[in-house]
Design a protein around this motif. Structure first.
Motif, mmCIF file in Angstrom:
data_model
loop_
_atom_site.group_PDB
_atom_site.id
_atom_site.type_symbol
_atom_site.label_atom_id
_atom_site.label_comp_id
_atom_site.label_asym_id
_atom_site.label_seq_id
_atom_site.Cartn_x
_atom_site.Cartn_y
_atom_site.Cartn_z
ATOM 1 N N GLN A 14 0.871 -1.170 0.000
ATOM 2 C CA GLN A 14 0.000 0.000 0.000
ATOM 3 C C GLN A 14 0.904 1.215 0.000
ATOM 4 O O GLN A 14 1.861 1.283 0.766
ATOM 5 N N GLN A 15 0.629 2.155 -0.878
ATOM 6 C CA GLN A 15 1.510 3.313 -0.987
ATOM 7 C C GLN A 15 0.727 4.524 -1.475
ATOM 8 O O GLN A 15 -0.140 4.412 -2.338
ATOM 9 N N GLU A 16 1.059 5.688 -0.934
ATOM 10 C CA GLU A 16 0.406 6.924 -1.328
ATOM 11 C C GLU A 16 1.112 7.513 -2.546
ATOM 12 O O GLU A 16 2.335 7.536 -2.610
ATOM 13 N N GLN A 18 0.625 10.694 -5.834
ATOM 14 C CA GLN A 18 -0.095 11.853 -6.337
ATOM 15 C C GLN A 18 -0.568 11.518 -7.746
ATOM 16 O O GLN A 18 0.221 11.090 -8.586
ATOM 17 N N ASN A 65 -3.725 13.470 -3.765
ATOM 18 C CA ASN A 65 -3.093 12.230 -3.329
ATOM 19 C C ASN A 65 -4.121 11.109 -3.278
ATOM 20 O O ASN A 65 -5.254 11.307 -2.846
ATOM 21 N N ASN A 67 -4.339 6.597 -2.599
ATOM 22 C CA ASN A 67 -3.647 5.456 -2.014
ATOM 23 C C ASN A 67 -3.847 4.250 -2.921
ATOM 24 O O ASN A 67 -4.982 3.895 -3.231
ATOM 25 N N TRP A 84 -9.386 6.921 -2.222
ATOM 26 C CA TRP A 84 -9.234 8.375 -2.152
ATOM 27 C C TRP A 84 -9.964 8.924 -0.972
ATOM 28 O O TRP A 84 -10.735 8.328 -0.341
#
Length: 84
Positions: A14-16, A18, A65, A67, A84
């Motif tokens: 899992q990573q954020e 843009q 941003n 995820n 989101w």
């Protein structure tokens, strides 16, 4: 191939990111397809991939941003969900 990759993967990630751009896929028969360009907030690298859900909603989220949730498989990272 995607089903095989999901079955043989055990590393959930899992990573954020843009969301930089939401574009159309190059073929006419994939109207619901969107080409997403995202910027990783961990290593500042750009990634592009196809997504087939919520295209209209994703257009409104450009420059925000999001995820990404997915799995790592022998074929690479597979995005399974966008939050989101």
């Amino acid at each position: 191939m995607k089903l095989w990759a999901n079955k043989h993967s055990h590393n959930i990630w899992q990573q954020e990111h843009q969301l930089l751009e939401v574009g159309s896929c190059p073929t006419d028969y994939e109207y619901s397809c969107a080409t997403l360009t995202v910027l990783s907030l961990q290593n500042y690298r750009k990634y592009t991939f196809r997504w087939y859900l919520d295209k209209n909603r994703l257009v409104t989220l450009q420059n925000n941003n999001i995820n990404l949730v997915g799995v790592t498989s022998p074929l690479g990272n597979i995005v399974q969900e966008i939050q989101w």
